[in-house]
Write an enzyme that holds these catalytic residues in place. Structure first.
Site, short mmCIF file in Angstrom:
data_model
loop_
_atom_site.label_atom_id
_atom_site.label_comp_id
_atom_site.label_asym_id
_atom_site.label_seq_id
_atom_site.Cartn_x
_atom_site.Cartn_y
_atom_site.Cartn_z
N SER A 127 0.91 -1.17 -0.11
CA SER A 127 -0.04 0.14 0.02
C SER A 127 0.93 1.21 -0.09
O SER A 127 2.07 1.11 0.36
CB SER A 127 -0.81 0.09 1.26
OG SER A 127 -0.19 0.22 2.51
N ASP A 128 0.28 2.24 -0.45
CA ASP A 128 0.91 3.73 -0.36
C ASP A 128 1.08 3.96 1.03
O ASP A 128 0.45 3.31 2.08
CB ASP A 128 0.21 4.60 -1.10
CG ASP A 128 1.37 5.99 -1.50
OD1 ASP A 128 2.25 5.99 -0.87
OD2 ASP A 128 0.90 6.55 -2.40
N TRP A 129 1.85 4.96 1.53
CA TRP A 129 2.07 5.15 2.84
C TRP A 129 0.64 5.19 3.85
O TRP A 129 0.72 4.50 4.82
CB TRP A 129 2.86 6.21 3.04
CG TRP A 129 4.32 6.24 2.45
CD1 TRP A 129 4.65 6.94 1.34
CD2 TRP A 129 5.38 5.44 2.87
NE1 TRP A 129 5.85 6.41 1.11
CE2 TRP A 129 6.44 5.76 1.70
CE3 TRP A 129 5.55 4.75 4.05
CZ2 TRP A 129 7.46 4.92 1.77
CZ3 TRP A 129 6.67 4.04 4.03
CH2 TRP A 129 7.68 4.16 2.96
#
Length: 133
Positions: A127-129
């Site tokens: 996932s993105d941050w």
């Protein structure tokens, strides 16, 4: 007008370098993504293709939905990632936004059916941050 952007991010005592493709031509994005993936991984670095998929804006990207018809998704957005998958990219990072009303990182349609089944991606997905609950 598009181009390449080279940037760096400091994480603790490490500097991470990244290249961001901002070309308007999906075909050229695909070629450049494939060469970037191959070059990085030949040097022993795992490449990550991001942001999967339909990540078109920064403003309110954590709340908006990219409502994209299936044909447009495949013809415009998938191409660069398809070339990255064919180059055996190690990882794909999903985007913050929703796609057709479902969070990108939670979308069975784009994560499993499109990325894994149709494109044949066998690496890992991150996932993105802040792209997860």
């Amino acid at each position: 007008m598009g181009g390449l952007r080279l940037g760096s991010v400091r994480v603790e005592n490490t500097i991470l370098w990244y290249i961001r493709l901002t070309l308007d031509c999906r075909y050229l994005q695909g070629i450049m993504m494939a060469h970037t993936v191959e070059g990085m991984q030949e040097a022993g670095v795992q490449a990550t293709a991001k942001h999967w998929i339909a990540n078109e804006q920064e403003l309110n990207r954590e709340t908006m939905s990219a409502d994209v018809p299936s044909r447009v998704l495949r013809e415009l957005y998938v191409w660069p990632f398809m070339d990255a998958v064919h180059s055996n990219v190690a990882a794909v990072m999903c985007s913050y936004n929703k796609i057709n009303g479902t969070w990108a990182c939670e979308s069975d349609a784009v994560m499993n059916k499109l990325l894994k089944d149709e494109l044949g991606f066998r690496g890992y997905i991150m996932s993105d941050w802040n792209g997860n609950a």
